[in-house]
Write a protein that holds these residues in place. Sequence first.
Motif, PDB file in Angstrom:
ATOM      1  N   ARG A   1       5.801   7.578   0.533  1.00 47.12           N
ATOM      2  CA  ARG A   1       4.981   7.195  -0.377  1.00 47.12           C
ATOM      3  C   ARG A   1       3.973   5.903   0.124  1.00 47.12           C
ATOM      4  O   ARG A   1       3.922   5.002  -0.428  1.00 47.12           O
ATOM      5  CB  ARG A   1       5.686   6.669  -1.776  1.00 47.12           C
ATOM      6  CG  ARG A   1       6.280   7.759  -2.474  1.00 47.12           C
ATOM      7  CD  ARG A   1       5.080   8.619  -3.280  1.00 47.12           C
ATOM      8  NE  ARG A   1       5.870   9.838  -4.056  1.00 47.12           N
ATOM      9  CZ  ARG A   1       5.165  10.864  -3.900  1.00 47.12           C
ATOM     10  NH1 ARG A   1       3.957  11.104  -3.406  1.00 47.12           N
ATOM     11  NH2 ARG A   1       5.898  11.944  -4.811  1.00 47.12           N
ATOM     12  N   ALA A   2       3.753   6.295   1.258  1.00 47.55           N
ATOM     13  CA  ALA A   2       2.421   5.473   1.918  1.00 47.55           C
ATOM     14  C   ALA A   2       2.974   3.895   2.249  1.00 47.55           C
ATOM     15  O   ALA A   2       2.249   3.103   1.779  1.00 47.55           O
ATOM     16  CB  ALA A   2       1.331   5.499   1.180  1.00 47.55           C
ATOM     17  N   GLY A   3       4.280   3.706   2.390  1.00 51.54           N
ATOM     18  CA  GLY A   3       4.948   2.310   2.398  1.00 51.54           C
ATOM     19  C   GLY A   3       5.209   1.674   1.258  1.00 51.54           C
ATOM     20  O   GLY A   3       5.337   0.506   1.436  1.00 51.54           O
ATOM     21  N   VAL A   4       5.103   2.209   0.058  1.00 51.53           N
ATOM     22  CA  VAL A   4       5.396   1.509  -1.208  1.00 51.53           C
ATOM     23  C   VAL A   4       6.534   2.342  -1.730  1.00 51.53           C
ATOM     24  O   VAL A   4       6.353   3.467  -2.288  1.00 51.53           O
ATOM     25  CB  VAL A   4       4.068   1.613  -2.142  1.00 51.53           C
ATOM     26  CG1 VAL A   4       4.448   0.713  -3.368  1.00 51.53           C
ATOM     27  CG2 VAL A   4       3.045   0.882  -1.367  1.00 51.53           C
ATOM     28  N   ALA A   5       7.740   1.616  -1.718  1.00 49.93           N
ATOM     29  CA  ALA A   5       8.919   2.344  -2.263  1.00 49.93           C
ATOM     30  C   ALA A   5       9.443   1.776  -3.532  1.00 49.93           C
ATOM     31  O   ALA A   5       9.937   2.758  -4.334  1.00 49.93           O
ATOM     32  CB  ALA A   5      10.000   2.416  -1.177  1.00 49.93           C
ATOM     33  N   ILE A   6       9.033   0.486  -3.990  1.00 49.68           N
ATOM     34  CA  ILE A   6       9.412   0.025  -5.190  1.00 49.68           C
ATOM     35  C   ILE A   6       8.501  -0.759  -5.910  1.00 49.68           C
ATOM     36  O   ILE A   6       7.773  -1.362  -5.117  1.00 49.68           O
ATOM     37  CB  ILE A   6      10.782  -1.186  -4.839  1.00 49.68           C
ATOM     38  CG1 ILE A   6      11.376  -1.493  -6.264  1.00 49.68           C
ATOM     39  CG2 ILE A   6      10.471  -2.158  -3.891  1.00 49.68           C
ATOM     40  CD1 ILE A   6      12.682  -2.317  -6.194  1.00 49.68           C
TER      41      ILE A   6
ATOM     42  N   ILE B   1       4.994  -5.503   7.302  1.00 48.49           N
ATOM     43  CA  ILE B   1       5.062  -4.832   8.689  1.00 48.49           C
ATOM     44  C   ILE B   1       4.056  -3.895   8.921  1.00 48.49           C
ATOM     45  O   ILE B   1       3.546  -3.418   9.766  1.00 48.49           O
ATOM     46  CB  ILE B   1       6.471  -4.314   8.845  1.00 48.49           C
ATOM     47  CG1 ILE B   1       7.516  -5.342   8.928  1.00 48.49           C
ATOM     48  CG2 ILE B   1       6.544  -3.262   9.814  1.00 48.49           C
ATOM     49  CD1 ILE B   1       9.011  -4.817   9.065  1.00 48.49           C
ATOM     50  N   LEU B   2       3.868  -2.878   7.673  1.00 53.93           N
ATOM     51  CA  LEU B   2       2.821  -2.119   7.700  1.00 53.93           C
ATOM     52  C   LEU B   2       1.464  -2.438   8.004  1.00 53.93           C
ATOM     53  O   LEU B   2       0.754  -1.779   8.620  1.00 53.93           O
ATOM     54  CB  LEU B   2       2.902  -1.259   6.329  1.00 53.93           C
ATOM     55  CG  LEU B   2       2.014  -0.096   5.973  1.00 53.93           C
ATOM     56  CD1 LEU B   2       2.306   0.957   7.297  1.00 53.93           C
ATOM     57  CD2 LEU B   2       2.113   0.457   4.710  1.00 53.93           C
ATOM     58  N   ASN B   3       1.146  -3.620   7.260  1.00 54.96           N
ATOM     59  CA  ASN B   3      -0.241  -4.046   7.660  1.00 54.96           C
ATOM     60  C   ASN B   3      -0.524  -4.678   8.975  1.00 54.96           C
ATOM     61  O   ASN B   3      -1.465  -4.455   9.638  1.00 54.96           O
ATOM     62  CB  ASN B   3      -0.309  -5.451   6.532  1.00 54.96           C
ATOM     63  CG  ASN B   3      -0.622  -4.906   5.063  1.00 54.96           C
ATOM     64  OD1 ASN B   3      -0.971  -3.601   4.674  1.00 54.96           O
ATOM     65  ND2 ASN B   3      -0.308  -5.810   4.287  1.00 54.96           N
TER      66      ASN B   3
ATOM     67  N   ALA C   1       4.782 -11.212  15.488  1.00 53.75           N
ATOM     68  CA  ALA C   1       4.778 -11.208  14.195  1.00 53.75           C
ATOM     69  C   ALA C   1       5.767 -10.000  13.807  1.00 53.75           C
ATOM     70  O   ALA C   1       6.690 -10.406  12.960  1.00 53.75           O
ATOM     71  CB  ALA C   1       3.502 -11.254  13.421  1.00 53.75           C
ATOM     72  N   LEU C   2       5.428  -9.045  14.138  1.00 52.17           N
ATOM     73  CA  LEU C   2       6.219  -7.787  14.007  1.00 52.17           C
ATOM     74  C   LEU C   2       7.557  -8.086  14.291  1.00 52.17           C
ATOM     75  O   LEU C   2       8.544  -7.637  13.637  1.00 52.17           O
ATOM     76  CB  LEU C   2       5.710  -6.610  14.704  1.00 52.17           C
ATOM     77  CG  LEU C   2       4.446  -6.095  13.983  1.00 52.17           C
ATOM     78  CD1 LEU C   2       3.974  -4.803  14.845  1.00 52.17           C
ATOM     79  CD2 LEU C   2       4.979  -5.343  12.595  1.00 52.17           C
ATOM     80  N   GLU C   3       8.149  -8.577  15.535  1.00 51.66           N
ATOM     81  CA  GLU C   3       9.274  -8.642  15.872  1.00 51.66           C
ATOM     82  C   GLU C   3      10.168  -9.729  14.924  1.00 51.66           C
ATOM     83  O   GLU C   3      11.322  -9.260  14.734  1.00 51.66           O
ATOM     84  CB  GLU C   3       9.384  -9.511  17.312  1.00 51.66           C
ATOM     85  CG  GLU C   3      10.619  -9.535  17.955  1.00 51.66           C
ATOM     86  CD  GLU C   3      10.599 -10.308  19.259  1.00 51.66           C
ATOM     87  OE1 GLU C   3      11.786 -10.456  20.020  1.00 51.66           O
ATOM     88  OE2 GLU C   3       9.508 -10.455  20.073  1.00 51.66           O
ATOM     89  N   THR C   4       9.358 -10.751  14.430  1.00 49.17           N
ATOM     90  CA  THR C   4      10.061 -11.527  13.538  1.00 49.17           C
ATOM     91  C   THR C   4      10.459 -10.986  12.200  1.00 49.17           C
ATOM     92  O   THR C   4      11.266 -11.143  11.705  1.00 49.17           O
ATOM     93  CB  THR C   4       9.203 -13.003  13.336  1.00 49.17           C
ATOM     94  OG1 THR C   4       8.894 -13.564  14.387  1.00 49.17           O
ATOM     95  CG2 THR C   4       9.859 -13.749  12.334  1.00 49.17           C
TER      96      THR C   4
END
Length: 244
Positions: free
Chosen positions: A192-197, A24-26, A162-165
């Motif tokens: 954290r810039a879209g990286v949580a795990i 999603i972020l990309n 694509a985002l909607e899906t």
Amino acid sequence: MSENISIKDQLKKLVELQKLDTQILNFKKDKEDKPRELSQLQERFNSNKQKTEELKKEVDTLLVKRKEKELELSAKEETIKKSQQQLYTLKTNKEYAAKLKEIDGVKADKSVIEDELIGVFDMIDSKKDQLASEQERLKLEEQKLSIEREKINNQIKEIDQALETLVNKRKQLAQDIESKILSQYDKVLDNRAGVAIVPVKNDTCQGCFMNVTPQAINEIKMHDRIIICQMCSRILYLEEDLGG
């Protein structure tokens, strides 16, 4: 969501959620870049269009100058014609000689103007050739811009689809994650810039690349609770531990 879902299962779902959020972020970054791409193309076209307009102004200025020189030349020719007619009315040799000298001076001026006029004609021809070339190039560039605009707009539509899906998939997956864990994950995701795990590899957090203590690694393996990196606050997991 059932209350007996284990931490291990929750981590698996968070890893899947992270994959979706990364996509999603990309896609969102790609969508943000598209208008900038179009803007750069438009700016380049506008710059070339301005150069072409300036070139046209130069041609127009030269045409005005040509007209002025033609009027000057016509005036000199008329002066010579009148002076030559006046020769027949003069009574003394002195007056006749003076008039001839005057005519010669005007003819010299006329010759200079003719040379200047030839130079103006040459410049006009050169600038007109440049202008025609630039106008043709600008026309092709405008066509290319139109094609690129349509292409980029279509790409944005595809990204939106694509985002909607992906967003719908995320909503479905998020329903299976305990609300407190999901809230913790979302907070880290934003900070954290879209990286949580992230996984732990070679005793190192793959988010901040700082060492993870053996005790923390053992706690991750126990699956009693969510373990976070003490340096970057990202949720930690072991890839080999989630494989089964």
